[in-house]
Design an enzyme around this catalytic site. Structure first.
Site, PDB file in Angstrom:
ATOM      1  N   ASP A  78       7.519   0.801  -4.048  1.00  0.00           N
ATOM      2  CA  ASP A  78       6.381   0.903  -3.094  1.00  0.00           C
ATOM      3  C   ASP A  78       6.773   1.255  -1.871  1.00  0.00           C
ATOM      4  O   ASP A  78       7.795   1.867  -1.265  1.00  0.00           O
ATOM      5  CB  ASP A  78       5.562  -0.514  -3.213  1.00  0.00           C
ATOM      6  CG  ASP A  78       4.068  -0.489  -3.208  1.00  0.00           C
ATOM      7  OD1 ASP A  78       3.671  -0.167  -1.953  1.00  0.00           O
ATOM      8  OD2 ASP A  78       3.091  -0.823  -3.899  1.00  0.00           O
ATOM      9  N   HIS A 112       1.421  -2.459   2.298  1.00  0.00           N
ATOM     10  CA  HIS A 112       0.937  -2.329   0.660  1.00  0.00           C
ATOM     11  C   HIS A 112       1.922  -2.705  -0.483  1.00  0.00           C
ATOM     12  O   HIS A 112       1.660  -3.403  -1.199  1.00  0.00           O
ATOM     13  CB  HIS A 112       0.836  -0.854   0.407  1.00  0.00           C
ATOM     14  CG  HIS A 112       0.232  -0.345  -0.680  1.00  0.00           C
ATOM     15  ND1 HIS A 112       0.975  -0.358  -1.788  1.00  0.00           N
ATOM     16  CD2 HIS A 112      -0.926   0.099  -1.137  1.00  0.00           C
ATOM     17  CE1 HIS A 112       0.351   0.148  -3.152  1.00  0.00           C
ATOM     18  NE2 HIS A 112      -0.918   0.307  -2.582  1.00  0.00           N
ATOM     19  N   SER A 168      -4.067  -0.136  -6.991  1.00  0.00           N
ATOM     20  CA  SER A 168      -2.858  -0.675  -6.577  1.00  0.00           C
ATOM     21  C   SER A 168      -2.696  -2.128  -6.706  1.00  0.00           C
ATOM     22  O   SER A 168      -1.476  -2.612  -7.111  1.00  0.00           O
ATOM     23  CB  SER A 168      -2.830  -0.303  -5.004  1.00  0.00           C
ATOM     24  OG  SER A 168      -2.155   1.089  -4.841  1.00  0.00           O
TER      25      SER A 168
END
Lengths: 629, 84
Positions: free
Chosen positions: A29, A93, A418
């Protein structure tokens, strides 16, 4: 996560094994914010002995006993000014997804009071290995493969990857499918996000049968943002608004009435409030009404205090200023008020939470099947919470990351596949902590056959939206039967897909051979779901071969129950399976006959099911036939 | 061929060979078969821990030649994927 795990019936008090702290989740990620409370290593011992990874040396980043490894990859070395050259997360994220999967328990977590509660990962005792592959310019294939290359060798147990391309690609031309294949070969399940390109059909991009593809669905907590007008009317829109505006009412202006003519914009552009299109002198200090949803950067840069956007959204998103997105009827009402009032005024209130009684349903943006590469392998595999999820955030950015947004927060609310992907990753890790020897396919089967199919009334795309159904992690611990598969099964499948002996020998590294007697059809891969593509108007018959392994009660008899709508016939032979021991395998066939008119979009798909039931376990599989033109 | 004519490609070669192997030497050798003695400068990264393959700067023609060589599974342009 302050609601998502409880919504799935996976309370913080579920049964756990001490082996959970031996589980290592590889997070591919944007990196991680190691100082977040979610990654506190209090109570953790040293890394498991199997761990062979490293904490890549970089300034201002250290691992701990929770984050046991961290590496970063940027093959082209072209860094953006906002990129931090370390595993540290400058985007948010990666911290978000990592804490959904394996974050520690953090009480009173919230985003400015919103979504307040106990934030926690699905496997809070598991370890995290960070592989930073995504940067300001995206996530390159070269870096994705480098991370897989290391993660597999480092000894992770599950890989989580919430990333995808614009369209589906053949398996061995796709970095994610390649990486996931070698993960599978090494006993590691890769959990992938399905993508955010829904509701278009065949928009799913991560489709390899050896990985888990996860769609996104709602939880029963929904955020609304009320708009108050000068006439006292109140309208309820969607967004995440953390700001309480100081004054009761602000002047309201239509974006179309405030074009930035100095820069050559006219009202046909400024009505959408895009960047630079609004005249600062007219908009400053006002709430602007826009004819579409946009990032909010345009109104913010023009000095607006808020924006009302006319477009219905079924999920709430963050904006860099107070925003509410209204459905078309309410938007029209606001527009009428604005046009018929001499001094129109409005306010946008801080968001409120309400219970969504219809949850769960797959959100519109979640990518849909059918699988564009192999039609007769159903994708996505299942769905998990991916809407309005509160989880850890990076202090190296703001709530939105947009210029002018100064809100630095430890927890943020995000939506996307996600977010659903790491929920499934954690469930896979949870199962592996109890069953360390289970194959990736076995774990995947347990998750899929215990998932709960969603209502066809609230999910019109049916299995193309939710696959086998909604994830139920605690049920997946006791699936009864599993549809197992190993490398050889995928080789047979690949041969059947047209790959030749030379190719399969290269990818397996052994003497595998494709031949007429070995080549397997998509219908014969031991997959936990059944899909059949048919020619519209013609009757299509297929025979699916399957083998199940008993992992439930030692002595048991399973009876097959099928459900099929008109046009779909399903026959199971034999329809009784008797087991005498754990680990015993039994084979059966499923004959499916489908006739789909295909003369309109609403009858392009027929949804049936097969359930093996021993009185204790219901082993559920969707049986789907669809017209393919 | 100028550097501008070259793009970054992934050359995927499948499972890593058993035992010790010098991935970089193998990959340079393959590149030199296509690009000549200067092939080594095209190599950007070698995958060797869990599977076999490399990243290299290639022209379109080079990529086609490599794709037809024995031992190569696929050659595809390095593209950007996005967060979901």
């Amino acid at each position: 996560t302050t609601r998502s795990w409880d919504f799935m019936g996976f309370s913080k008090n579920v049964i756990r094994t001490n082996l959970e702290s031996n589980i290592i989740i590889g997070m591919l990620d944007t990196g991680i914010w190691p100082e977040s409370e979610s990654f506190n290593d209090e109570g953790f011992g040293p890394p498991p002995k199997k761990w062979k990874g490293i904490c890549q040396k970089s300034s201002n980043f250290t691992c701990n006993n929770k984050i046991i490894g961290a590496r970063y990859y940027k093959a082209d070395k072209n860094f953006h000014p906002t990129d931090i050259q370390s595993p540290r997360d400058s985007e948010g994220h990666g911290s978000h997804t990592s804490s959904i999967a394996a974050g520690a328990l953090v009480h009173k977590a919230s985003l400015s009071g919103l979504a307040s509660g106990l934030a926690r990962g699905g496997v809070p005792s598991a370890r995290i290995a960070v592989y930073k592959i995504c940067w300001a310019d995206g996530c390159s294939d070269a870096d994705i493969l480098a991370a897989f290359d290391d993660a597999i060798a480092d000894g992770v147990d599950v890989i989580s990857l919430s990333v995808g391309g614009s369209f589906a690609i053949d398996y061995f031309n796709d970095s994610i499918a390649i990486g996931a294949f070698h993960s599978m070969k090494n006993g590691i399940l890769t959990s992938n996000s399905a993508g955010n390109s829904g509701p278009q059909l065949a928009s799913i991009t991560n489709v390899s049968p050896w990985s888990l593809s996860v769609a996104a669905s709602t939880i029963d907590r929904k955020f609304f943002t009320e708009v108050k007008l000068g006439n006292g009317e109140i309208y309820k829109g969607t967004s995440i608004n953390t700001v309480e505006l100081k004054h009761n009412l602000y002047p309201l202006i239509y974006g179309g009435d405030a074009p930035n003519t100095k820069k050559g914009y006219d009202s046909s552009e400024s009505r959408y409030c895009s960047e630079d299109s609004l005249d600062k002198a007219l908009v400053k200090g006002k709430i602007v009404l826009c004819d579409s949803v946009n990032s909010g950067e345009g109104p913010l840069a023009a000095g607006a205090v808020g924006a009302i956007m006319q477009y219905y959204l079924d999920s709430a998103f963050n904006f860099p200023l107070p925003v509410s997105c209204l459905g078309s009827d309410d938007g029209t009402d606001v527009s009428t008020y604005l046009n018929t009032t001499r001094k129109p005024k409005a306010n946008i209130l801080k968001s409120i939470e309400e219970k969504d009684e219809q949850a769960p349903y797959v959100i519109s943006f979640s990518s849909r099947g059918p699988n564009p590469i192999t039609y007769d392998i159903l994708k996505p595999d299942l769905t998990a919470p991916g809407v309005d999820i509160l989880a850890a955030w990076s202090q190296g950015t703001t709530v939105t990351g947009y210029e002018g947004d100064n809100r630095i927060v430890p927890y943020n609310i995000l939506s996307g596949t996600s977010m659903s992907c790491p929920h499934a990753t954690a469930a896979a890790a949870y199962i592996k902590s109890f069953n360390p020897t289970w194959s990736p396919a076995a774990i995947k089967s347990a998750l899929m056959t215990t998932a709960v199919p969603l209502s066809l009334e609230t999910n019109t795309d049916a299995e193309f939206a939710f696959g086998s159904g909604h994830l139920v992690p605690s049920s997946a611990l006791d699936p009864g039967l599993i549809y197992d598969a190993g490398e050889i099964d995928y080789v047979k499948f690949l041969c059947g897909q047209g790959y030749d002996t030379e190719t399969v020998r290269l990818v397996t590294g052994d003497r595998s051979k494709c031949s007429d007697s070995i080549n397997g059809t998509a219908w014969d891969l031991n997959y936990p779901s059944f899909a059949l593509s048919a020619t519209p108007g013609k009757s299509t018959r297929r025979v699916f071969h399957r083998t199940v392994t008993n992992v439930g009660s030692g002595v048991s008899i399973y009876k097959a129950t099928v459900k099929a709508p008109p046009g779909l016939e399903i026959e199971v032979q034999p329809n009784l399976l008797g087991f005498k021991a754990i680990g015993e395998m039994k084979s059966f066939i499923v004959k499916v006959k489908a006739k789909i008119d295909g003369n309109n979009i609403t009858n392009m798909m027929l949804s049936g099911s097969l359930i093996w039931d021993d009185g204790l376990h219901q082993v559920k599989s969707p049986v789907v036939a669809f017209a393919l033109e | 061929v100028s550097d501008d004519d070259r793009k970054v490609y992934i050359v995927y070669m499948g499972e890593r060979p058993n035992g010790e192997f010098s991935a970089e030497r193998l990959h340079i050798n393959i590149l030199e078969q296509v690009l000549g003695s200067g092939g080594s400068s095209s190599l950007l990264h070698s995958y060797h821990r869990s599977f076999n393959g490399f990243v290299a700067k290639l022209t379109n023609d080079d990529a086609h030649k490599l794709a037809n060589m024995e031992g190569i599974v696929s050659v595809f342009p390095n593209q950007m994927k996005q967060l979901h």
